[in-house]
Structures are given as structure tokens and as C-alpha cells.
Write an enzyme that holds these catalytic residues in place. Sequence first.
Site, PDB file in Angstrom:
ATOM      1  N   SER A 140      22.749  18.940   9.933  1.00 60.82           N
ATOM      2  CA  SER A 140      23.031  17.579   9.476  1.00 60.82           C
ATOM      3  C   SER A 140      23.629  17.659   8.086  1.00 60.82           C
ATOM      4  CB  SER A 140      21.713  16.798   9.408  1.00 60.82           C
ATOM      5  OG  SER A 140      21.874  15.585   8.696  1.00 60.82           O
ATOM      6  N   TYR A 153      12.770  16.171   6.213  1.00 60.43           N
ATOM      7  CA  TYR A 153      13.884  16.263   7.187  1.00 60.43           C
ATOM      8  C   TYR A 153      14.977  17.155   6.606  1.00 60.43           C
ATOM      9  CZ  TYR A 153      17.686  14.893  10.328  1.00 60.43           C
ATOM     10  OH  TYR A 153      18.724  14.915  11.238  1.00 60.43           O
TER      11      TYR A 153
HETATM   12  P1  NDP Z   1      18.015  11.512  19.748  1.00 62.53           P
HETATM   13  O1  NDP Z   1      16.711  10.979  19.294  1.00 62.53           O
HETATM   14  O2  NDP Z   1      18.832  10.691  20.687  1.00 62.53           O
HETATM   15  O3  NDP Z   1      17.837  12.937  20.422  1.00 62.53           O
HETATM   16  C1  NDP Z   1      16.860  13.846  20.030  1.00 62.53           C
HETATM   17  C2  NDP Z   1      16.591  14.776  21.183  1.00 62.53           C
HETATM   18  O4  NDP Z   1      15.622  15.741  20.765  1.00 62.53           O
HETATM   19  C3  NDP Z   1      16.025  14.049  22.397  1.00 62.53           C
HETATM   20  O5  NDP Z   1      16.693  14.490  23.548  1.00 62.53           O
HETATM   21  C4  NDP Z   1      14.565  14.505  22.446  1.00 62.53           C
HETATM   22  O6  NDP Z   1      14.151  14.651  23.799  1.00 62.53           O
HETATM   23  C5  NDP Z   1      14.673  15.873  21.785  1.00 62.53           C
HETATM   24  N1  NDP Z   1      13.395  16.332  21.267  1.00 62.53           N
HETATM   25  C6  NDP Z   1      12.652  15.796  20.277  1.00 62.53           C
HETATM   26  N2  NDP Z   1      11.517  16.489  20.131  1.00 62.53           N
HETATM   27  C7  NDP Z   1      11.550  17.495  21.054  1.00 62.53           C
HETATM   28  C8  NDP Z   1      10.673  18.538  21.417  1.00 62.53           C
HETATM   29  N3  NDP Z   1       9.487  18.726  20.789  1.00 62.53           N
HETATM   30  N4  NDP Z   1      11.028  19.381  22.409  1.00 62.53           N
HETATM   31  C9  NDP Z   1      12.208  19.210  23.057  1.00 62.53           C
HETATM   32  N5  NDP Z   1      13.080  18.233  22.770  1.00 62.53           N
HETATM   33  C10 NDP Z   1      12.739  17.388  21.779  1.00 62.53           C
HETATM   34  O7  NDP Z   1      18.834  11.822  18.418  1.00 62.53           O
HETATM   35  P2  NDP Z   1      20.210  12.568  18.137  1.00 62.53           P
HETATM   36  O8  NDP Z   1      20.977  12.777  19.364  1.00 62.53           O
HETATM   37  O9  NDP Z   1      20.821  11.847  17.019  1.00 62.53           O
HETATM   38  O10 NDP Z   1      19.676  13.950  17.555  1.00 62.53           O
HETATM   39  C11 NDP Z   1      20.092  15.217  18.031  1.00 62.53           C
HETATM   40  C12 NDP Z   1      20.184  16.176  16.864  1.00 62.53           C
HETATM   41  O11 NDP Z   1      21.225  15.745  15.990  1.00 62.53           O
HETATM   42  C13 NDP Z   1      18.919  16.279  16.013  1.00 62.53           C
HETATM   43  O12 NDP Z   1      18.691  17.645  15.684  1.00 62.53           O
HETATM   44  C14 NDP Z   1      19.285  15.501  14.767  1.00 62.53           C
HETATM   45  O13 NDP Z   1      18.573  15.937  13.636  1.00 62.53           O
HETATM   46  C15 NDP Z   1      20.768  15.811  14.660  1.00 62.53           C
HETATM   47  N6  NDP Z   1      21.523  14.881  13.856  1.00 62.53           N
HETATM   48  C16 NDP Z   1      21.605  13.558  14.182  1.00 62.53           C
HETATM   49  C17 NDP Z   1      22.293  12.686  13.378  1.00 62.53           C
HETATM   50  C18 NDP Z   1      22.333  11.239  13.643  1.00 62.53           C
HETATM   51  O14 NDP Z   1      22.705  10.475  12.710  1.00 62.53           O
HETATM   52  N7  NDP Z   1      22.042  10.753  14.829  1.00 62.53           N
HETATM   53  C19 NDP Z   1      23.009  13.161  12.194  1.00 62.53           C
HETATM   54  C20 NDP Z   1      22.898  14.572  11.950  1.00 62.53           C
HETATM   55  C21 NDP Z   1      22.194  15.389  12.758  1.00 62.53           C
HETATM   56  P3  NDP Z   1      12.677  14.318  24.364  1.00 62.53           P
HETATM   57  O15 NDP Z   1      12.098  13.252  23.485  1.00 62.53           O
HETATM   58  O16 NDP Z   1      12.945  13.876  25.762  1.00 62.53           O
HETATM   59  O17 NDP Z   1      11.945  15.618  24.303  1.00 62.53           O
END
Ligand code: NDP
Length: 244
Positions: A140, A153
Site C-alpha cells: 500500500s 496498518y
Molecule cells: P477487501 O476487504 O475487499 O479484501 C480483503 C480480502 O482479504 C478479502 O478477500 C478477505 O477475505 C481477505 N482476508 C482478510 N483476512 C483474511 C485471513 N485471515 N485469511 C484469508 N483471507 C483474509 O479489501 P481490498 O481488496 O481493498 O484489500 C486487498 C489488499 O489490498 C489488502 O492487503 C489491502 O491492505 C490492500 N490495499 C487496499 C487498498 C484500498 O484502498 N482498498 C489500498 C492499498 C492496499 P475473507 O474475509 O473471505 O477471508
Amino acid sequence: MSQDQQLGRVAVITGASSGIGAATARSLHAAGYRVALLARRTDRIMALANELGDGAIAISADVTDRDALLEAADRVKQEFGGADVLVNNAGVMLLGPFSSEQRDDYRKMIEVNLLGAITATEVFLDQIKDGGGDLINISSVAGRVSGPGVGVYSASKFAVNGWSESLRRELLPDVRVTLIEPGVVATELPTHITHEATRQGVQQAYDAAEVTAEDVAEIVTFTLQRPRHLVINEILLRPAGQEL
Ligand code: NDP
């Protein structure tokens, strides 16, 4: 790499149940990849696998559970013959003022964002090393700059950056390591924030987000299509005798 050459390449995507992970799965599948969708919300990844059809499998796995990741790796090996690409995307962003009340959030962010990515990588490393693979770490902009309420974070993402830079140099030429650092992307990420006032404020910023999950997914797919000769250049430019 042409679409023909990508046909059959296998990508494992963690956090594929929503946001950037789900969009990446769709994008890579459309580009000819077979995809293994990992997440905890089994209903969502199964629905996505059904939507994508042939060449997509859903595997229920929590990235903080190494045994579940080992089982996932076995299944990818059995069903697809192994992974060529691992996208470490699973993450949580539990922002809020630094206080003991948020201590569970701190542990969760380090365990998912940092240790989850590290564990998925060590578990899948033999598979992605075999035949010249790719590791994509979704960090990020918070891995480069920080601000109030973002501390742990940011710490998790700064750590992902440092670890990725080391791996990038260590794993050449077998594995190409790429770090992706998006800014604010319209996903459900802020909905999990436990600190009420912070969630409301952050949600407002996310409601105005202009970058979509599909935009980031396009970057991931584009990156994987770049020729690997840049990697070779880096090896040639190493000082004589420097192996790592
Ligand atoms: P979402 O919340 O849509 O996606 C997060 C994903 O992580 C979900 O599919 C969730 O699946 C999964 N997840 C969370 N905890 C676990 C776990 N313990 N085991 C397995 N899977 C897990 O958010 P984003 O798509 O935005 O986030 C994806 C990545 O992008 C993250 O790493 C985030 O930090 C990064 N990011 C996002 C930004 C943004 O502004 N959106 C900016 C910069 C980086 P489930 O709950 O089904 O397990």
C-alpha cells in the site's frame, strides 16, 4: 508474454473473496490463467469459481492458519500441477487512534498482512520456484508514508515492503518479486474498521475513491505479462562475487 503462453499458468490469489483479490482473479482468468481462489468466506469464493468456470477452484483458507495453507498447496498441486504465481493480497486495515482498546486489531493486522503473506509464500515457494514463477505482494502507499491513526496498518505494510525487497534480490532468477502499492481503492476494506468514528471518516474517503479494484487487477495482470529480461539485467549488474 502472449495470451497463448499464459494459458495454463496457475495463479494462487489470497483474499480472493472480494475487492482487489476477486478482481485480480477475474482479470487473470480472462488472460488465460488457471486460478486458485483462497479466502475464509467460502460462499463468496465458490460463487466466483462457479462464475469463472473451467480453470478456477475455490479453497477455503485463513492465511493465519499454516495447516490450511499447506492443504491449499496440496490441492493446487493435485488439481493444477502446482502454482506459477502467488498473489499475496489478503489484508485488513483496522485503523483508529493508537490505544490499548485497539490491541486486538494490531495483532490481527500483523498476523494477516505480514505473517499471512510470509507464511503463504514459504508454503508455496517450492511450487512457484519450479519453472520460473512470480510473487506479487499487495502492499500500500501506507507502506511508504503514514499518518495519525494508521500506525500499525502502516507498520504491517512497511514490513511487507522491506521483506519483499530482500526476497526480490534473493529469489532471482527463479522467482520475480513485484510489490504493488495502491492508494485508496474502492473496496469493502474500511467496513471492517472496529473504531466507529474512524470507520465513518475513512468510509467517506472511500466513497469518493476513484480507483477501482479492477484498475489494480489490470496492473497485476499487466505486470505478469512483462518480459523477465529485466530480472536478468539485475543479475548482470550485481558486483562480481555478490550472490545475494
Ligand atoms: P477487501 O476487504 O475487499 O479484501 C480483503 C480480502 O482479504 C478479502 O478477500 C478477505 O477475505 C481477505 N482476508 C482478510 N483476512 C483474511 C485471513 N485471515 N485469511 C484469508 N483471507 C483474509 O479489501 P481490498 O481488496 O481493498 O484489500 C486487498 C489488499 O489490498 C489488502 O492487503 C489491502 O491492505 C490492500 N490495499 C487496499 C487498498 C484500498 O484502498 N482498498 C489500498 C492499498 C492496499 P475473507 O474475509 O473471505 O477471508
